[in-house]
Design a protein around this motif. Structure first.
Motif, PDB file in Angstrom:
ATOM      1  N   VAL A  41       0.900  -1.187  -0.047  1.00 17.91           N
ATOM      2  CA  VAL A  41       0.031   0.129  -0.154  1.00 17.91           C
ATOM      3  C   VAL A  41       0.886   1.128  -0.035  1.00 17.91           C
ATOM      4  CG1 VAL A  41      -1.751  -1.130   1.176  1.00 17.91           C
ATOM      5  CG2 VAL A  41      -0.190   0.071   2.572  1.00 17.91           C
ATOM      6  N   HIS A  42       0.324   2.295  -0.700  1.00 16.83           N
ATOM      7  CA  HIS A  42       0.997   3.574  -0.396  1.00 16.83           C
ATOM      8  C   HIS A  42       0.156   4.335   0.325  1.00 16.83           C
ATOM      9  CE1 HIS A  42       3.824   3.533  -4.457  1.00 16.83           C
ATOM     10  NE2 HIS A  42       4.032   2.505  -3.426  1.00 16.83           N
ATOM     11  N   LEU A  43       0.599   5.059   1.406  1.00 13.00           N
ATOM     12  CA  LEU A  43      -0.044   6.196   2.150  1.00 13.00           C
ATOM     13  C   LEU A  43       0.167   7.504   1.446  1.00 13.00           C
ATOM     14  CD1 LEU A  43       0.567   3.635   4.015  1.00 13.00           C
ATOM     15  CD2 LEU A  43       0.310   5.324   5.949  1.00 13.00           C
ATOM     16  N   LEU A  44      -0.974   8.173   1.056  1.00 17.62           N
ATOM     17  CA  LEU A  44      -0.982   9.288   0.443  1.00 17.62           C
ATOM     18  C   LEU A  44      -1.797  10.306   1.297  1.00 17.62           C
ATOM     19  CD1 LEU A  44      -1.895   8.179  -3.140  1.00 17.62           C
ATOM     20  CD2 LEU A  44       0.432   8.364  -2.306  1.00 17.62           C
ATOM     21  N   GLU A  45      -1.467  11.605   1.094  1.00 21.03           N
ATOM     22  CA  GLU A  45      -2.110  12.901   1.747  1.00 21.03           C
ATOM     23  C   GLU A  45      -3.250  13.001   0.827  1.00 21.03           C
ATOM     24  OE1 GLU A  45       0.388  16.337   1.782  1.00 21.03           O
ATOM     25  OE2 GLU A  45       2.048  15.249   2.453  1.00 21.03           O
ATOM     26  N   PRO A  46      -4.179  13.799   1.180  1.00 16.94           N
ATOM     27  CA  PRO A  46      -5.580  13.703   0.428  1.00 16.94           C
ATOM     28  C   PRO A  46      -5.410  14.384  -0.877  1.00 16.94           C
ATOM     29  CG  PRO A  46      -5.913  14.343   2.738  1.00 16.94           C
ATOM     30  CD  PRO A  46      -4.609  14.192   2.511  1.00 16.94           C
ATOM     31  N   ASN A  47      -4.278  15.185  -1.081  1.00 17.16           N
ATOM     32  CA  ASN A  47      -4.047  15.907  -2.416  1.00 17.16           C
ATOM     33  C   ASN A  47      -2.854  14.993  -3.146  1.00 17.16           C
ATOM     34  OD1 ASN A  47      -1.238  15.930  -1.411  1.00 17.16           O
ATOM     35  ND2 ASN A  47      -1.015  18.168  -1.011  1.00 17.16           N
ATOM     36  N   GLY A  48      -2.887  13.619  -2.709  1.00 18.20           N
ATOM     37  CA  GLY A  48      -1.962  12.644  -3.713  1.00 18.20           C
ATOM     38  C   GLY A  48      -0.569  12.781  -3.138  1.00 18.20           C
ATOM     39  N   ASN A  49      -0.180  13.491  -2.395  1.00 20.00           N
ATOM     40  CA  ASN A  49       1.457  13.351  -2.211  1.00 20.00           C
ATOM     41  C   ASN A  49       1.718  12.073  -1.352  1.00 20.00           C
ATOM     42  OD1 ASN A  49       1.982  15.711  -3.390  1.00 20.00           O
ATOM     43  ND2 ASN A  49       1.780  17.079  -1.624  1.00 20.00           N
ATOM     44  N   PHE A  50       2.907  11.679  -1.648  1.00 17.39           N
ATOM     45  CA  PHE A  50       3.259  10.293  -1.324  1.00 17.39           C
ATOM     46  C   PHE A  50       3.772  10.653   0.070  1.00 17.39           C
ATOM     47  CE2 PHE A  50       6.849   7.337  -0.196  1.00 17.39           C
ATOM     48  CZ  PHE A  50       6.443   6.058  -0.423  1.00 17.39           C
ATOM     49  N   ILE A  51       3.446   9.735   1.265  1.00 13.99           N
ATOM     50  CA  ILE A  51       4.030   9.681   2.600  1.00 13.99           C
ATOM     51  C   ILE A  51       4.879   8.628   2.890  1.00 13.99           C
ATOM     52  CG2 ILE A  51       3.372   9.857   5.288  1.00 13.99           C
ATOM     53  CD1 ILE A  51       0.660  10.993   4.315  1.00 13.99           C
ATOM     54  N   ALA A  52       4.257   7.257   2.630  1.00 15.59           N
ATOM     55  CA  ALA A  52       5.048   6.091   3.164  1.00 15.59           C
ATOM     56  C   ALA A  52       4.467   5.000   2.337  1.00 15.59           C
ATOM     57  CB  ALA A  52       5.063   5.931   4.554  1.00 15.59           C
ATOM     58  N   LYS A  53       5.162   3.840   2.329  1.00 12.73           N
ATOM     59  CA  LYS A  53       4.608   2.493   1.899  1.00 12.73           C
ATOM     60  C   LYS A  53       4.667   1.293   2.881  1.00 12.73           C
ATOM     61  CE  LYS A  53       7.466   2.077  -1.741  1.00 12.73           C
ATOM     62  NZ  LYS A  53       8.162   1.461  -3.051  1.00 12.73           N
ATOM     63  N   GLY A  54       3.860   0.554   2.724  1.00  9.19           N
ATOM     64  CA  GLY A  54       3.725  -0.524   3.697  1.00  9.19           C
ATOM     65  C   GLY A  54       3.107  -1.685   3.182  1.00  9.19           C
ATOM     66  N   TYR A  55       2.310  -2.637   3.938  1.00  5.24           N
ATOM     67  CA  TYR A  55       1.563  -3.754   3.386  1.00  5.24           C
ATOM     68  C   TYR A  55       0.336  -3.845   4.330  1.00  5.24           C
ATOM     69  CZ  TYR A  55       2.752  -6.778   7.508  1.00  5.24           C
ATOM     70  OH  TYR A  55       2.883  -7.354   8.649  1.00  5.24           O
ATOM     71  N   TYR A  56      -0.577  -4.443   3.699  1.00  7.16           N
ATOM     72  CA  TYR A  56      -1.979  -4.635   4.450  1.00  7.16           C
ATOM     73  C   TYR A  56      -1.940  -5.965   4.994  1.00  7.16           C
ATOM     74  CZ  TYR A  56      -6.984  -5.677   4.368  1.00  7.16           C
ATOM     75  OH  TYR A  56      -8.142  -6.187   4.854  1.00  7.16           O
ATOM     76  N   GLY A  57      -2.376  -5.999   6.518  1.00 10.43           N
ATOM     77  CA  GLY A  57      -2.433  -7.078   7.033  1.00 10.43           C
ATOM     78  C   GLY A  57      -3.073  -6.858   8.607  1.00 10.43           C
ATOM     79  N   ARG A  58      -4.416  -7.608   8.359  1.00  6.75           N
ATOM     80  CA  ARG A  58      -5.161  -7.157   9.623  1.00  6.75           C
ATOM     81  C   ARG A  58      -4.744  -8.005  10.952  1.00  6.75           C
ATOM     82  NH1 ARG A  58     -10.133  -4.935   9.319  1.00  6.75           N
ATOM     83  NH2 ARG A  58     -10.656  -4.091   7.181  1.00  6.75           N
ATOM     84  N   GLN A  59      -4.564  -7.287  11.867  1.00  4.57           N
ATOM     85  CA  GLN A  59      -4.300  -7.793  13.276  1.00  4.57           C
ATOM     86  C   GLN A  59      -4.987  -6.947  14.272  1.00  4.57           C
ATOM     87  OE1 GLN A  59       0.161  -7.401  13.006  1.00  4.57           O
ATOM     88  NE2 GLN A  59       0.047  -7.497  15.033  1.00  4.57           N
ATOM     89  N   ASN A  60      -5.021  -7.210  15.479  1.00  4.69           N
ATOM     90  CA  ASN A  60      -5.760  -6.768  16.574  1.00  4.69           C
ATOM     91  C   ASN A  60      -5.343  -5.182  16.704  1.00  4.69           C
ATOM     92  OD1 ASN A  60      -3.212  -7.164  17.648  1.00  4.69           O
ATOM     93  ND2 ASN A  60      -4.085  -8.015  19.646  1.00  4.69           N
ATOM     94  N   LYS A  61      -4.313  -4.946  16.139  1.00  5.96           N
ATOM     95  CA  LYS A  61      -3.628  -3.394  16.313  1.00  5.96           C
ATOM     96  C   LYS A  61      -4.042  -2.664  15.168  1.00  5.96           C
ATOM     97  CE  LYS A  61       0.473  -5.069  18.856  1.00  5.96           C
ATOM     98  NZ  LYS A  61       1.978  -5.298  18.845  1.00  5.96           N
ATOM     99  N   GLY A  62      -4.347  -3.062  13.868  1.00  8.37           N
ATOM    100  CA  GLY A  62      -4.453  -2.112  13.027  1.00  8.37           C
ATOM    101  C   GLY A  62      -4.714  -3.072  11.504  1.00  8.37           C
ATOM    102  N   LEU A  63      -4.388  -2.056  10.364  1.00  9.35           N
ATOM    103  CA  LEU A  63      -4.598  -2.479   9.213  1.00  9.35           C
ATOM    104  C   LEU A  63      -3.452  -3.196   8.586  1.00  9.35           C
ATOM    105  CD1 LEU A  63      -7.031  -0.027   7.701  1.00  9.35           C
ATOM    106  CD2 LEU A  63      -7.709  -2.303   8.653  1.00  9.35           C
ATOM    107  N   GLY A  64      -2.237  -2.993   9.061  1.00  9.72           N
ATOM    108  CA  GLY A  64      -0.931  -3.381   8.390  1.00  9.72           C
ATOM    109  C   GLY A  64       0.173  -2.331   9.085  1.00  9.72           C
ATOM    110  N   TRP A  65       1.527  -2.554   8.360  1.00 12.03           N
ATOM    111  CA  TRP A  65       2.653  -1.695   8.907  1.00 12.03           C
ATOM    112  C   TRP A  65       3.141  -0.985   7.729  1.00 12.03           C
ATOM    113  CZ3 TRP A  65       3.307  -1.743  14.115  1.00 12.03           C
ATOM    114  CH2 TRP A  65       2.683  -2.754  14.712  1.00 12.03           C
TER     115      TRP A  65
END
Length: 397
Positions: A41-65
């Motif tokens: 996954v790419h984490l983006l600002e609402p205007n589309g600017n890149f912030i970071a990348k990670g992966y999608y994996g559900r665990q009790n803490k959240g949606l991924g890292w």
């Protein structure tokens, strides 16, 4: 596969720009785009600017890292090898320690890849996968471990299903199957370990420093009560530290045979110790009725526990647990208060302790505090990762 673009809500952008590693549902504007676990996954600002990348994996803490803030960095074997190699380098002193051969070599987000931990037990690796998404990296992680050098075998624990529980199947991955138990050493203490027998292996590695302190500083000559004792690791440390006697109490029927085994692999006659299968709260009442008192009480409950009679929640019930321990502790006695609940910090935990003492009209002195040991490396941007809180107290009256 093309990375999935997820939009971070405005109020959380700075948090992720400061390398916060956990992707949380409440902080994402379009979580509905997340379909297949393991997707990059790419984490983006609402205007589309890149912030970071990670992966999608559900665990009790959240949606991924989050894995990197570098847009050009690929999440591939080279990335994993870089992270795992760096983690191993940090543990060089552990690999060279003649008295300890059981420790954590990779600690999830603390070493740069959330959702995955790797423990080392005298030549055996144990990989813990905390989501289906993390598990999609299995072949990559194994390839890196193959490149890192010799090992006896790799085992795994899949700590996820639809309810976030441990998946019980064959934990063996590759190498030569172990003859269990294997006997590992921790600060010169022997512990029997099973990598092929359910979710637990026989010892919690994060309590290493606490066990050493009990053995070396606090146990000598003392009558020790170890509650929620599991396999009796604290009791063994106390006995080896010269405790006059140990009493281990746990509700699980297997705890008795497991504790007998841990005493035996250290050459301690288990028949000189008390090992009791009983609800800990029932035991407190029994001890009060029988006027039993102790010079040291170890409290290390699970964050949540349910028996036929009651439910225990650390965040709600710890003050009452402290009060129970105070009632059967001698004046000048030691209480080792511990929790692995990540939902609150040390300040709040000390508040629970203080409340228990105040309600008991008792005074105390804090002798020592512990958090996670050195091999459980914590990400500074994610203090919740430092979940272990242990306070050693002296009852003053």
């Amino acid at each position: 596969m093309k990375p999935i673009q997820i939009k971070v809500k405005n109020s959380f952008i700075k948090k992720y720009q400061k390398n916060y590693p956990l992707i949380s549902k409440d902080e994402i504007a379009n979580p509905q785009v997340l379909k297949e676990e393991g997707a990059i996954v790419h984490l983006l600002e609402p205007n589309g600017n890149f912030i970071a990348k990670g992966y999608y994996g559900r665990q009790n803490k959240g949606l991924g890292w989050v894995l990197t803030s570098n847009l050009g960095e690929k999440i591939d074997v080279i990335f994993f090898k870089k992270k795992i190699s760096a983690a191993f380098d940090k543990r060089k002193s552990f690999f060279q320690d003649e008295h300890t051969n059981a420790f954590r070599v990779f600690n999830g987000e603390g070493d740069g890849i959330g959702g995955i931990t790797i423990d080392y037990f005298d030549g055996y690796y144990l990989i813990n996968w905390y989501s289906e998404g993390a598990y999609t990296f299995k072949e990559t992680v194994i390839r890196v471990l193959d490149d890192m050098g010799d090992y006896k075998a790799i085992y795994e624990k899949k700590r996820f299903d639809t309810k976030g529980k441990y998946i019980n199947d064959d934990d063996f991955v590759k190498g030569e199957r172990g003859e269990f138990p294997i006997i590992v050493q921790e600060n010169g203490i022997n512990y029997a370990i099973y990598l092929n027998d359910g979710a637990m292996v026989g010892i919690f590695l994060d309590q290493r420093d606490v066990r050493r302190a009990i053995r070396d500083k606090y146990a000598s000559g003392k009558n020790v009560l170890n509650t929620f004792s599991y396999t009796g690791a604290f009791s063994v440390a106390a006995a080896l530290g010269g405790a006059a006697k140990t009493t281990s109490v746990d509700l699980a029927k297997r705890s008795k045979s497991k504790t007998i085994e841990q005493f035996s692999v250290n050459g301690i006659d288990f028949e000189t110790q008390d090992i009791i299968v009983m609800d800990v709260f029932d035991y407190f009442r029994y001890a009060k009725r029988k006027n039993l008192t102790f010079d040291m009480v170890v409290l290390d409950p699970p964050s949540f526990a349910r028996s036929k009679k009651r439910t225990f929640r650390t965040a709600k019930d710890y003050p009452e647990l402290i009060m129970d321990a105070i009632e059967i502790s001698e004046k000048g006695g030691i209480i080792v208060a511990s929790t692995n609940n990540a939902s609150f910090g040390m300040k709040k935990f000390k508040g629970f302790i203080d409340k228990g003492f105040k309600q008991s009209n008792s005074k105390y002195q804090i002798l020592e505090e512990f958090s996670l040991p050195e091999d459980f490396h914590v990400d500074r941007s994610y203090p919740q990762g430092n979940y272990l809180k242990v306070v050693v107290l002296k009852k003053m009256n």
